[in-house]
Design a protein around this motif. Sequence first.
Motif: not given
Length: 228
Positions: A14, A16-18, A20-22, A24-25, A29, A32
């Motif tokens: 969770q 990592q996902r958070f 990656t999205v944050a 990237t936004a 680049d 992980t």
Amino acid sequence: MKGPRVLVVDDEPQIQRFLTVALTAAGYDVLTAETGAQALRLAATGAPDLIVLDLGLPDRDGKEVLSEIRKFSQTPVIILSARDREAEKIEALDRGADDYVEKPFGIGELTARLRAALRHAASEAQQPPRIEIEGVAMDLDKRLVTRDGLPVKLTPKEYDLLAVLFRNAGRVVTHRQILSAVWGPAHTEDTQYLRVFIGQLRAKIERDPTAPRIVTTEPGVGYRAAEA
């Protein structure tokens, strides 16, 4: 065009996902890794500009990973960890971490630390002869310090102390790191001695030494100069 490359090392899916999205936004680049072994491989082959490193990894302690990274790379490393013991923070910083952020964290704080680490890495490469923070300027070539354009008289040790903090502006510097740099390795435990010099320095450079803005305390860990 992609922005700076960040290697995120954390075994929690969770997180990592958070991140990656944050990130990237935010224009980064993102790479992980879930383990220390993956982190070392990507740190060596993935050309990251920054590394966000959790201390609690499944195969080895994050501090050991940091030590291995520092054998071949000076890429800025931000520790991201739920461990809040001062000893953990101090050891990670002494092993070469650039900063730390505690879990739970705000993405705003983390990205601010990433930006500061990138700026510090760039300034180290350029070795700027003049650093200014909150109206206090250091001319490293001439060894001069001014506040609002007026000379500030510092002792040689006060100057060296300020130089260590200003060269690391935006980053926490541990007691041990400061004492070793200014007074030598034999004095790394003299934290009370350091507090006296910090007080003297604040009296000369801060507008209000009782509420310092230029040199702030990281309780139990060290000191941080405000960002230049």
